[in-house]
Design a protein around this motif. Structure first.
Motif, PDB file in Angstrom:
ATOM      1  N   GLU A  82       2.780  -3.973  20.090  1.00 18.33           N
ATOM      2  CA  GLU A  82       1.511  -4.346  20.720  1.00 18.33           C
ATOM      3  C   GLU A  82       1.585  -5.782  21.257  1.00 18.33           C
ATOM      4  N   ALA A  83       2.205  -6.660  20.452  1.00 14.60           N
ATOM      5  CA  ALA A  83       2.340  -8.051  20.880  1.00 14.60           C
ATOM      6  C   ALA A  83       3.175  -8.133  22.151  1.00 14.60           C
ATOM      7  N   PHE A  84       4.213  -7.314  22.189  1.00  3.82           N
ATOM      8  CA  PHE A  84       5.091  -7.280  23.369  1.00  3.82           C
ATOM      9  C   PHE A  84       4.272  -6.911  24.612  1.00  3.82           C
ATOM     10  N   TRP A  85       3.453  -5.857  24.472  1.00  4.80           N
ATOM     11  CA  TRP A  85       2.635  -5.392  25.593  1.00  4.80           C
ATOM     12  C   TRP A  85       1.648  -6.477  26.034  1.00  4.80           C
ATOM     13  N   LEU A  86       1.060  -7.112  25.044  1.00  6.03           N
ATOM     14  CA  LEU A  86       0.105  -8.186  25.321  1.00  6.03           C
ATOM     15  C   LEU A  86       0.775  -9.332  26.078  1.00  6.03           C
ATOM     16  N   MET A  87       1.958  -9.733  25.592  1.00  4.53           N
ATOM     17  CA  MET A  87       2.673 -10.855  26.210  1.00  4.53           C
ATOM     18  C   MET A  87       3.106 -10.505  27.627  1.00  4.53           C
ATOM     19  N   LEU A  88       3.431  -9.228  27.808  1.00  2.00           N
ATOM     20  CA  LEU A  88       3.922  -8.794  29.117  1.00  2.00           C
ATOM     21  C   LEU A  88       2.792  -8.724  30.132  1.00  2.00           C
ATOM     22  N   THR A  89       1.625  -8.215  29.675  1.00  6.40           N
ATOM     23  CA  THR A  89       0.538  -7.981  30.628  1.00  6.40           C
ATOM     24  C   THR A  89      -0.414  -9.157  30.733  1.00  6.40           C
ATOM     25  N   LEU A 147       1.974 -19.540  13.946  1.00  9.30           N
ATOM     26  CA  LEU A 147       2.123 -18.462  12.965  1.00  9.30           C
ATOM     27  C   LEU A 147       1.927 -17.071  13.605  1.00  9.30           C
ATOM     28  N   LEU A 148       2.320 -16.931  14.852  1.00  7.88           N
ATOM     29  CA  LEU A 148       2.251 -15.628  15.523  1.00  7.88           C
ATOM     30  C   LEU A 148       3.577 -14.898  15.305  1.00  7.88           C
ATOM     31  N   THR A 149       3.751 -14.392  14.079  1.00  3.07           N
ATOM     32  CA  THR A 149       5.056 -13.800  13.739  1.00  3.07           C
ATOM     33  C   THR A 149       5.408 -12.630  14.642  1.00  3.07           C
ATOM     34  N   ASP A 150       4.381 -11.860  15.067  1.00  2.00           N
ATOM     35  CA  ASP A 150       4.688 -10.706  15.908  1.00  2.00           C
ATOM     36  C   ASP A 150       5.306 -11.168  17.235  1.00  2.00           C
ATOM     37  N   GLN A 151       4.747 -12.221  17.819  1.00  2.00           N
ATOM     38  CA  GLN A 151       5.308 -12.740  19.071  1.00  2.00           C
ATOM     39  C   GLN A 151       6.708 -13.319  18.852  1.00  2.00           C
TER      40      GLN A 151
END
Lengths: 286, 268
Positions: free
Chosen positions: A75-82, A247-251
């Motif tokens: 989800e983080a990947f999608w967020l960062m991409l879009t 602390l955005l470990t997912d990113q």
């Protein structure tokens, strides 16, 4: 924590740079591993690691803030991409690595060839090169950032420097180890100096050059992350250190995985190039 | 070409510095090889026969005396003198045709003329179909044939063969000897062959020179008066072999040899 990982990265990447032989040996092993990685057998271990990650996240063996679930990372990947500029940051890193690699290797092969062909020129460069070589690229960065600012040029220069030395040393070594018999053949066939370099000396040094090209390609990709982490406001390296701070470990994991996958594919492509250029070689195929 | 390819050696000397001493490798070697002749040089290891070839090819110009090809003193390599080494010395990064073409790097022929010449040479040494193959994919015999083609493509006046078949197995060697004879009859090049193999020398040459060592010099010259093609089992062949082996101090009287056999049998 961040200091530690930077230090570890520096130790990792710096050491073999001074030892062409180590580079060669290491790369040979990696070669046989990547060759096997092409088969489905190579997918077993990543699947196991992924399963372990998923299990650890599901049963909350580790707090989610330190180890987010694979779904969260996606989800983080999608967020960062879009919503954010992930692709732009990726391009920024790639462009730095690409330029640094081209400049560094061109200079390394060029000067390495010149030094290989002329002992005088090698002696002229020797002291300077061996001294500069032992100042790590990252130690140059602070000064160069003062000169060139925090933009891309400083990073390109520092990474190009790290690419230069393995290529310089391996090209030099490769030229010096051309078989005397082949030179003699060239003399019998009345080859000119230029023909001798083009047809005999450089091809003979090519295995050395290719090994160090592949090694430095990986090295420059690793270094860009460090360089961007230390200075600048864009690129995957910047994102990683920012994610750690927030602390955005997912990113953070998204960036790590991208770096891993890109590094892997750079290496595979360099290896394919190496096989193509050295197709005349009959080596031990494992 | 016909009349060219006459090689004259006039009391050739060669010495190397070994530490503080000078080592005399060749001493007073005089030799005439007529155009189109096939001369073999046989001799023990270290008699300087390979050194002699290096001098003739021009890789080493620091020698005493004179080496004249068609009256001109040799002062460096020239395309008029081809050489085939014991190792085939094909460049591993070039294909077969590129390796042969390496000899034409400096010729002013058109690309087309080069390609034709390469094809012609490849046909001559019977390697058609292997043009794009890399040396590691060739057998030892094929690689050596390619090396011969590379040496011949410039139509040299003289071809120097430095134990070219020494590293091959016995069967391949006999095949390539026949091949060499065929090429010689087609090209008519003056040939000088250095070899350890007395049979090979008799089978191929008009003339055989036996060298002795310390210092390297010519001890005897034989003319091979056998009709060709030569029969390796004919009495003339064997008689000449006996004489050459005796000159090399390698021939034992038959009775001694029989005793040796008996001794060996007793040991076994």
């Amino acid at each position: 924590m961040s200091d530690l990982s930077v230090a570890a990265c520096l130790v990792d990447t710096k050491e073999p740079a001074g030892k062409p032989d180590a580079v060669r040996d290491g790369s040979f092993d990696i070669g046989s591993i990547t060759r096997r990685f092409g088969s489905p057998v190579g997918l077993i271990l990543p699947s196991l690691i992924f399963a372990l990650w998923q299990t650890a996240a599901s049963y909350q063996w580790v707090e989610p803030v330190f180890l987010p679930a694979p779904r969260k990372v996606l989800e983080a990947f999608w967020l960062m991409l879009t919503k954010q500029d992930l692709f732009f940051d990726f391009l920024a890193s790639m462009s730095i690595v690409g330029q640094a690699f081209v400049y560094g290797s061109a200079a390394g092969i060029g000067l390495g060839t010149a030094a290989g062909l002329s002992r005088k020129f090698e002696q002229f460069l020797g002291m300077t090169v061996d001294t500069i070589r032992h100042i790590p690229g990252i130690a140059w960065l602070p000064l160069i950032v003062l000169w060139l600012g925090i933009g891309a040029p400083a990073k390109i220069l520092v990474i190009a420097k790290s690419v230069f030395f393995p290529l310089f040393l391996n090209t030099l070594q490769g030229i010096r180890s051309v078989e005397k018999n082949y030179i003699e053949l060239g003399q019998v066939l009345l080859l000119t100096r230029r023909q001798m370099v083009r047809k005999v000396i450089l091809p003979s040094a090519m295995p050395n050059i290719m090994v160090s090209l592949r090694y430095s390609a990986g090295l420059s990709w690793a270094l860009v992350v460090v360089a961007e982490g230390l200075s600048g406001l864009e690129g995957l390296g910047f994102l990683i250190f920012r994610a750690q701070g927030l602390l955005l470990t997912d990113q953070l994991l998204v960036c790590m995985i991208i770096i891993g996958i890109i590094g892997f594919s750079i290496d595979r492509q360099m290896y394919a190039l190496q096989c193509r250029i050295l197709r005349w070689q009959q080596g031990f195929k494992g | 070409m016909g009349a060219s390819g006459k090689l004259e050696l006039r009391s050739v000397h060669k010495q190397y510095a070994v530490g503080r001493n000078m080592l005399q490798v060749l001493s007073g070697v005089s030799l005439d090889v007529g155009p189109g002749h096939f001369l073999s040089i046989v001799g023990p290891s270290g008699c300087g026969k390979s050194t002699l070839l290096r001098l003739v090819v021009g890789l080493d110009v620091d020698y005493g005396g004179d080496i004249l090809l068609d009256g001109n003193r040799i002062a460096g390599p020239s395309l008029a003198r081809g050489i085939v080494f014991q190792d085939h010395r094909l460049l591993p990064w070039l294909t077969l045709e590129q390796n042969i073409g390496l000899s034409l790097e400096n010729s002013d022929w058109s690309a087309r003329a080069k390609a034709d010449a390469i094809r012609e040479q490849i046909t001559l040494v019977r390697l058609s179909g292997f043009e794009k193959v890399y040396p590691h994919q060739l057998s030892g015999g094929m690689a050596q044939r390619a090396a011969i083609a590379r040496a011949l493509i410039n139509k040299p006046d003289i071809l120097l063969l430095d134990e070219p078949l020494g590293a091959l197995d016995a069967i391949t060697r006999i095949r390539l000897q026949e091949e060499l004879l065929r090429i010689w009859s087609v090209e008519g090049t003056t040939m000088i062959l250095v070899t350890h193999d007395v049979d090979e020398a008799i089978f191929l040459s008009n003339e055989i020179v036996v060298m002795s060592s310390n210092p390297g010099s010519i001890s005897k010259r034989f003319t091979v008066a056998l009709s060709s093609p030569r029969d390796r089992a004919s009495s003339g062949f064997i008689e000449l072999k006996r004489q050459i082996l005796a000159e090399l101090h390698l021939y034992q009287q038959k009775t001694e040899a029989v005793e040796d056999c008996v001794d060996m049998a007793a040991l076994i």
